[in-house]
Design a protein around this motif. Sequence first.
Motif, PDB file in Angstrom:
ATOM      1  N   ASP A  92       0.837  -1.198   0.000  1.00 49.18           N
ATOM      2  CA  ASP A  92       0.000   0.000   0.000  1.00 49.18           C
ATOM      3  C   ASP A  92       0.873   1.250   0.000  1.00 49.18           C
ATOM      4  O   ASP A  92       1.908   1.294   0.689  1.00 49.18           O
ATOM      5  CB  ASP A  92      -0.877  -0.047   1.255  1.00 49.18           C
ATOM      6  N   VAL A  93       0.462   2.260  -0.754  1.00 48.49           N
ATOM      7  CA  VAL A  93       1.096   3.574  -0.701  1.00 48.49           C
ATOM      8  C   VAL A  93       0.325   4.409   0.326  1.00 48.49           C
ATOM      9  O   VAL A  93      -0.864   4.664   0.133  1.00 48.49           O
ATOM     10  CB  VAL A  93       1.079   4.273  -2.068  1.00 48.49           C
ATOM     11  N   PRO A  94       0.957   4.833   1.415  1.00 45.56           N
ATOM     12  CA  PRO A  94       0.225   5.521   2.487  1.00 45.56           C
ATOM     13  C   PRO A  94      -0.571   6.711   1.974  1.00 45.56           C
ATOM     14  O   PRO A  94      -0.038   7.597   1.309  1.00 45.56           O
ATOM     15  CB  PRO A  94       1.340   5.957   3.447  1.00 45.56           C
ATOM     16  N   ASN A  95      -1.872   6.667   2.266  1.00 46.21           N
ATOM     17  CA  ASN A  95      -2.785   7.760   1.921  1.00 46.21           C
ATOM     18  C   ASN A  95      -2.792   8.088   0.426  1.00 46.21           C
ATOM     19  O   ASN A  95      -3.164   9.196   0.028  1.00 46.21           O
ATOM     20  CB  ASN A  95      -2.443   9.015   2.726  1.00 46.21           C
ATOM     21  N   GLY A  96      -2.351   7.123  -0.396  1.00 40.60           N
ATOM     22  CA  GLY A  96      -2.337   7.356  -1.841  1.00 40.60           C
ATOM     23  C   GLY A  96      -1.395   8.471  -2.252  1.00 40.60           C
ATOM     24  O   GLY A  96      -1.590   9.113  -3.289  1.00 40.60           O
ATOM     25  N   SER A  97      -0.337   8.678  -1.484  1.00 44.60           N
ATOM     26  CA  SER A  97       0.586   9.774  -1.748  1.00 44.60           C
ATOM     27  C   SER A  97       1.297   9.596  -3.085  1.00 44.60           C
ATOM     28  O   SER A  97       1.761   8.509  -3.429  1.00 44.60           O
ATOM     29  CB  SER A  97       1.636   9.861  -0.638  1.00 44.60           C
ATOM     30  N   THR A  98       1.391  10.668  -3.840  1.00 47.52           N
ATOM     31  CA  THR A  98       2.166  10.660  -5.082  1.00 47.52           C
ATOM     32  C   THR A  98       3.479  11.416  -4.922  1.00 47.52           C
ATOM     33  O   THR A  98       4.148  11.743  -5.904  1.00 47.52           O
ATOM     34  CB  THR A  98       1.343  11.281  -6.229  1.00 47.52           C
ATOM     35  N   THR A  99       3.835  11.683  -3.702  1.00 46.24           N
ATOM     36  CA  THR A  99       5.093  12.364  -3.407  1.00 46.24           C
ATOM     37  C   THR A  99       6.252  11.396  -3.565  1.00 46.24           C
ATOM     38  O   THR A  99       6.242  10.301  -2.985  1.00 46.24           O
ATOM     39  CB  THR A  99       5.092  12.930  -1.980  1.00 46.24           C
ATOM     40  N   ASN A 100       7.261  11.760  -4.338  1.00 42.95           N
ATOM     41  CA  ASN A 100       8.452  10.928  -4.457  1.00 42.95           C
ATOM     42  C   ASN A 100       9.043  10.667  -3.083  1.00 42.95           C
ATOM     43  O   ASN A 100       9.202  11.594  -2.278  1.00 42.95           O
ATOM     44  CB  ASN A 100       9.492  11.590  -5.352  1.00 42.95           C
ATOM     45  N   GLY A 101       9.349   9.391  -2.811  1.00 45.30           N
ATOM     46  CA  GLY A 101       9.974   9.044  -1.546  1.00 45.30           C
ATOM     47  C   GLY A 101       9.025   8.470  -0.520  1.00 45.30           C
ATOM     48  O   GLY A 101       9.475   8.029   0.549  1.00 45.30           O
ATOM     49  N   ALA A 102       7.732   8.429  -0.793  1.00 44.57           N
ATOM     50  CA  ALA A 102       6.788   7.835   0.153  1.00 44.57           C
ATOM     51  C   ALA A 102       7.089   6.340   0.299  1.00 44.57           C
ATOM     52  O   ALA A 102       7.113   5.607  -0.694  1.00 44.57           O
ATOM     53  CB  ALA A 102       5.359   8.046  -0.321  1.00 44.57           C
ATOM     54  N   GLN A 103       7.340   5.904   1.537  1.00 46.50           N
ATOM     55  CA  GLN A 103       7.696   4.505   1.758  1.00 46.50           C
ATOM     56  C   GLN A 103       6.446   3.641   1.808  1.00 46.50           C
ATOM     57  O   GLN A 103       5.479   3.956   2.502  1.00 46.50           O
ATOM     58  CB  GLN A 103       8.490   4.331   3.063  1.00 46.50           C
ATOM     59  N   VAL A 104       6.460   2.538   1.060  1.00 46.77           N
ATOM     60  CA  VAL A 104       5.293   1.666   1.011  1.00 46.77           C
ATOM     61  C   VAL A 104       5.181   0.867   2.299  1.00 46.77           C
ATOM     62  O   VAL A 104       6.153   0.696   3.045  1.00 46.77           O
ATOM     63  CB  VAL A 104       5.314   0.753  -0.226  1.00 46.77           C
ATOM     64  N   GLN A 105       3.978   0.341   2.536  1.00 42.84           N
ATOM     65  CA  GLN A 105       3.657  -0.300   3.798  1.00 42.84           C
ATOM     66  C   GLN A 105       2.679  -1.451   3.580  1.00 42.84           C
ATOM     67  O   GLN A 105       2.184  -1.669   2.480  1.00 42.84           O
ATOM     68  CB  GLN A 105       2.995   0.717   4.731  1.00 42.84           C
ATOM     69  N   LEU A 106       2.425  -2.195   4.662  1.00 45.74           N
ATOM     70  CA  LEU A 106       1.317  -3.129   4.701  1.00 45.74           C
ATOM     71  C   LEU A 106       0.077  -2.400   5.175  1.00 45.74           C
ATOM     72  O   LEU A 106       0.139  -1.549   6.069  1.00 45.74           O
ATOM     73  CB  LEU A 106       1.602  -4.283   5.669  1.00 45.74           C
ATOM     74  N   TYR A 107      -1.069  -2.733   4.570  1.00 43.10           N
ATOM     75  CA  TYR A 107      -2.330  -2.174   5.053  1.00 43.10           C
ATOM     76  C   TYR A 107      -3.459  -3.112   4.636  1.00 43.10           C
ATOM     77  O   TYR A 107      -3.342  -3.845   3.647  1.00 43.10           O
ATOM     78  CB  TYR A 107      -2.584  -0.775   4.474  1.00 43.10           C
ATOM     79  N   ASP A 108      -4.548  -3.103   5.427  1.00 48.90           N
ATOM     80  CA  ASP A 108      -5.700  -3.930   5.104  1.00 48.90           C
ATOM     81  C   ASP A 108      -6.075  -3.780   3.634  1.00 48.90           C
ATOM     82  O   ASP A 108      -6.164  -2.657   3.116  1.00 48.90           O
ATOM     83  CB  ASP A 108      -6.916  -3.524   5.955  1.00 48.90           C
ATOM     84  N   CYS A 109      -6.322  -4.891   2.975  1.00 48.44           N
ATOM     85  CA  CYS A 109      -6.688  -4.865   1.560  1.00 48.44           C
ATOM     86  C   CYS A 109      -8.081  -4.265   1.398  1.00 48.44           C
ATOM     87  O   CYS A 109      -9.057  -4.796   1.939  1.00 48.44           O
ATOM     88  CB  CYS A 109      -6.662  -6.282   0.985  1.00 48.44           C
ATOM     89  N   TRP A 110      -8.154  -3.178   0.643  1.00 50.53           N
ATOM     90  CA  TRP A 110      -9.455  -2.549   0.410  1.00 50.53           C
ATOM     91  C   TRP A 110      -9.700  -2.252  -1.057  1.00 50.53           C
ATOM     92  O   TRP A 110     -10.783  -1.823  -1.445  1.00 50.53           O
ATOM     93  CB  TRP A 110      -9.605  -1.277   1.249  1.00 50.53           C
ATOM     94  N   GLY A 111      -8.692  -2.515  -1.896  1.00 52.04           N
ATOM     95  CA  GLY A 111      -8.896  -2.498  -3.338  1.00 52.04           C
ATOM     96  C   GLY A 111      -8.781  -1.157  -4.012  1.00 52.04           C
ATOM     97  O   GLY A 111      -9.015  -1.047  -5.209  1.00 52.04           O
ATOM     98  N   GLY A 112      -8.398  -0.113  -3.269  1.00 55.03           N
ATOM     99  CA  GLY A 112      -8.262   1.207  -3.862  1.00 55.03           C
ATOM    100  C   GLY A 112      -7.014   1.349  -4.710  1.00 55.03           C
ATOM    101  O   GLY A 112      -6.131   0.474  -4.729  1.00 55.03           O
ATOM    102  N   THR A 113      -6.911   2.471  -5.412  1.00 57.50           N
ATOM    103  CA  THR A 113      -5.779   2.670  -6.329  1.00 57.50           C
ATOM    104  C   THR A 113      -4.413   2.667  -5.644  1.00 57.50           C
ATOM    105  O   THR A 113      -3.432   2.288  -6.288  1.00 57.50           O
ATOM    106  CB  THR A 113      -5.960   3.982  -7.123  1.00 57.50           C
ATOM    107  N   PRO A 114      -4.279   3.059  -4.367  1.00 62.00           N
ATOM    108  CA  PRO A 114      -2.960   2.953  -3.738  1.00 62.00           C
ATOM    109  C   PRO A 114      -2.484   1.522  -3.546  1.00 62.00           C
ATOM    110  O   PRO A 114      -1.340   1.298  -3.141  1.00 62.00           O
ATOM    111  CB  PRO A 114      -3.162   3.646  -2.378  1.00 62.00           C
ATOM    112  N   GLN A 115      -3.372   0.561  -3.811  1.00 61.14           N
ATOM    113  CA  GLN A 115      -3.015  -0.853  -3.676  1.00 61.14           C
ATOM    114  C   GLN A 115      -3.092  -1.593  -5.010  1.00 61.14           C
ATOM    115  O   GLN A 115      -3.018  -2.827  -5.041  1.00 61.14           O
ATOM    116  CB  GLN A 115      -3.957  -1.532  -2.667  1.00 61.14           C
TER     117      GLN A 115
END
Length: 374
Positions: A260-283
């Motif tokens: 998951d990309v935290p909060n759907g951030s498009t900022t270069n350098g955002a560190q990816v994480q684990l998050y509950d699967c919800w099917g949104g574009t950040p996942q």
Amino acid sequence: MRTRKGWLAAVAALAMAVAGVLTPAGPAAAESNGGTRVMPLGDSITEGTQVPGGYRIGLWQRLAAGGYRVDMVGSQFNGPGNLGDHDHEGHPGWRIDQIDANITGWLNTYQPRTVLLHIGTNDILQNYNVSTAPNRLSTLIDRITATAPNADVFVAQIIPLANAGQESAVRTFNNALPGIVQAKVNAGKRVHLVDQHSALTTADLIDGVHPTATGYDKMAAVWYRALQSVSGSIGTPGDGGGTTYQNVQLVGGGSGRCLDVPNGSTTNGAQVQLYDCWGGTPQRWTYTAGKQLQVLGNKCLDANGRGTANGTAVIVWDCNGQPNQQWNLNANGTISGVQSGRCLDAAGYGTANGTKINLWDCHGGSNQQWSTRS
């Protein structure tokens, strides 16, 4: 962030093997290759009585030869070594009502993209309210489409029976199916009629009920043509080698949570994480022929600062095609950096929401296992 919990078994690449020892029928060992999930559903003709694996052998071989990556799913498991995936939902002796009583749980557990339904033979063999069997089938189809509305459901006109009286009942049952299927289609359901009856004759039956190996292979050819005719039902040719994935979730084997990309951030350098699967574009990740894992349009999974050491943060960055943005999807379910040779790793074997993803020496542990989910 809205969440929806989910779980898939870890990726295990499945190569076609040479013919081997028959495996017993029983609960599935949950083989998975991360491909398009197809549920073979029905009775002993799906299970492969007389020829363990049945039509699934020829179907698997055609799919593999065609370059399709397909993951057969279900609670049952049997077949020979030249069947690359032994999972299925075939239950010898079962009628339509018995499948209907269990189908919701199976669909929720295995979440098939495609269902291959061949059922009704035992209703006729057992003389079980044969005149209302088409109505029961219609109800079963409705339950499948309600539980898995995005699945394509292929409904077979069942194969012949050698007994003349029973074969007459088969033909009456089969004649009702086109109208049932068309009614579902008219209602916007993803249901497709497949004529398995005319593919076989009684000469293709080993015991008057179950096909010979040749008969099962004829069934496989019919299923394969039907699947090819419906876009997306078995993915795209070329995916069978793991070349590309389109818009999938990547599920951690140890956590059941998604990359998951935290909060759907498009900022270069955002560190990816684990998050509950919800099917949104950040996942939603796309694995390209260039070995990039793309997300959020033009962002790529990236080893921070072109780092290669243990603990290097895995981030998103504008796609540039450099080696630190190239990844191998490995046969053991790990994802490793082309530049570093190290694996995507949930830090500290973490499983909680927010666990950061780093590079680490590949060891194949559960925190380095990933599978795809549509």
